[in-house]
Design a protein around this motif. Structure first.
Motif, PDB file in Angstrom:
ATOM      1  N   VAL A  74       0.857  -1.182   0.000  1.00  0.00           N
ATOM      2  CA  VAL A  74       0.000   0.000   0.000  1.00  0.00           C
ATOM      3  C   VAL A  74       0.894   1.233   0.000  1.00  0.00           C
ATOM      4  N   VAL A 122       1.268   4.863   1.007  1.00  0.00           N
ATOM      5  CA  VAL A 122       0.610   5.678   2.034  1.00  0.00           C
ATOM      6  C   VAL A 122       1.332   7.016   2.164  1.00  0.00           C
ATOM      7  N   SER A 123       0.595   8.101   1.963  1.00  0.00           N
ATOM      8  CA  SER A 123       1.191   9.433   2.056  1.00  0.00           C
ATOM      9  C   SER A 123       1.012  10.057   3.425  1.00  0.00           C
ATOM     10  N   SER A 157      -5.295   7.504   1.784  1.00  0.00           N
ATOM     11  CA  SER A 157      -4.346   6.388   1.820  1.00  0.00           C
ATOM     12  C   SER A 157      -4.254   5.768   3.208  1.00  0.00           C
ATOM     13  N   LEU A 210      -3.320   1.880  -4.364  1.00  0.00           N
ATOM     14  CA  LEU A 210      -3.335   3.340  -4.300  1.00  0.00           C
ATOM     15  C   LEU A 210      -4.667   3.817  -3.743  1.00  0.00           C
ATOM     16  N   GLY A 211      -4.656   4.946  -3.035  1.00  0.00           N
ATOM     17  CA  GLY A 211      -5.853   5.410  -2.338  1.00  0.00           C
ATOM     18  C   GLY A 211      -6.740   6.355  -3.108  1.00  0.00           C
ATOM     19  N   ARG A 263      -6.579   0.290  -7.545  1.00  0.00           N
ATOM     20  CA  ARG A 263      -7.253   1.381  -6.839  1.00  0.00           C
ATOM     21  C   ARG A 263      -8.551   0.813  -6.243  1.00  0.00           C
TER      22      ARG A 263
END
Length: 409
Positions: free
Chosen positions: A24, A26-27, A32, A121-122, A161
């Protein structure tokens, strides 16, 4: 939307995809972060290993702190987490485009190294709506306006996604119920960014009934129409386009005879397929290479070179785009197998091609071959896809054939 329904959305996305190790990206943002926790729940239920990665572009002072937040959340939930940092921008070209390319490239490298089979991706339906309006402003056709792909391949890795049909607000509500914090990128309030202006425009359009869900439905309808167009293009090109060593060729006469829209779509798809690009070039740039090829001239675009030779038009990976690359998978497009201890993988180039005199018998232009990967040892060519020596090496192009690429959803 209750948590159980969010869990169902994730489960549905992976229902037909048997996996052992999922990643995953993640930002630290809400989308995310919610995806990370939903994926953990799914992974635990299905006995799948989960890893997370954060990419620090090095463009904002707050980014290291946000990455540290993700690391802490991952540690609390016993999720393996890595932080990648971008140090490669040379100050040339479009910063955002360069950052996006670097993000996908480096995360893909991380995934391959860790054995991650799919990177999640989120993106949400809000991202879909915003992208729709941004592309509408650029006068995009159904190619640009159709629904974002729920899964796609890039840089030798599969991406998904899972939350593309979920509204952003639902994910924030989910995180609040769990008591999990997230960060809001300060650039989300900066009107200097197009996406921020589009986000505010959606608020203005809402009273007219034009919201994220409505635009998502329109994008889905356009995706269905686009599939029909793709099928028509595929039928028009079948038997005319030849795929060879990752390059494509078509007779000049057949190229000129194509319907202008079919010719435009062929070039867009060919440029993406050859370069491993996620997005098609801007229409003005694509029109430039199309005019050049119709006039028998040579032109490059998106790391692809197009030219006319004898009675055929050729499109191949440009050597300049790969001359400094090393390692496998090469250029994100080629898998190399065989004894590699103490050896390097880099482009064949003119130097290497000179050591493969048999290449002339292939009836493939030099330009189409010099960008191929080759195995080197101490400056000496050991093997290439066009050499006849038996060394136990072989190369395989990653991803679908061009025909299957054209037929994708």
């Amino acid at each position: 939307m209750p948590d159980e329904t969010l869990a169902d959305v994730v489960a549905c996305a992976f229902a037909a995809v048997p996996l052992r190790h999922v990643g995953v990206a993640v930002s630290g943002g809400g989308d995310s972060m919610a995806l990370l926790l939903l994926m953990q729940d799914w992974a635990m239920r299905h006995g799948v290993r989960l890893s997370a990665v954060t990419f620090d572009h090095g463009l904002r002072a707050e980014a290291p702190e946000e990455a540290a937040l993700v690391a802490r959340i991952c540690a609390e939930h016993e999720i393996t987490h890595d932080i990648l940092t971008w140090v490669g921008w040379n100050g040339q070209g479009n910063l955002q485009a360069s950052a996006r390319t670097a993000r996908y490239r480096e995360i893909a490298r991380w995934a391959r190294h860790c054995g991650v089979e799919v990177v999640c991706l989120g993106h949400t339906c809000n991202d879909q709506a915003e992208t729709f309006l941004m592309r509408l402003a650029r006068k995009s056709g159904s190619d640009g306006l159709r629904r974002m792909a729920s899964s796609f391949g890039a840089h030798g890795v599969q991406w998904m996604r899972p939350l593309l049909g979920v509204e952003r607000s639902k994910l924030r509500q989910y995180l609040k119920r769990l008591g999990v914090e997230w960060v809001e990128d300060p650039s989300n309030a900066d009107d200097g960014f197009e996406r921020v202006r589009v986000r505010k425009a959606l608020d203005v359009l809402a009273p007219l009934g034009i919201n994220a869900k409505v635009l998502e439905a329109v994008a889905e309808n356009l995706a269905a129409e686009n599939r029909l167009l793709r099928h028509s293009v595929l039928e028009s090109l079948r038997g005319n386009v030849v795929e060879c060593f990752g390059a494509l060729s078509i007779r000049q006469e057949a190229f000129r005879a194509l319907h202008p829209e079919v010719r435009r779509r062929f070039l867009n798809e060919a440029l993406q397929w050859i370069a491993g690009a996620q997005y098609a070039p801007r229409s003005a740039a694509q029109g430039g290479i199309e005019r050049a090829l119709l006039e028998g001239e040579t032109q490059t675009l998106c790391g692809v070179i197009g030219w006319c030779e004898r009675d055929r038009i050729w499109l191949a990976r440009e050597f300049q785009a790969v001359k400094d690359l090393k390692g496998a998978p090469f250029d994100g497009r080629w898998r190399i197998e065989g004894p590699l201890d103490g050896m390097d993988i880099r482009a064949l180039g003119a130097e290497g091609l000179q050591q493969c005199p048999e290449w002339r018998a292939l009836d493939v232009p030099r330009r189409a071959l010099i960008s191929l990967p080759a195995v080197w040892e101490a400056g000496r060519l050991v093997w290439s896809p066009v050499s006849s020596c038996k060394t136990g090496h072989w190369a395989e192009r990653i991803g679908p054939s061009f025909e299957n690429w054209l037929g994708r959803d």
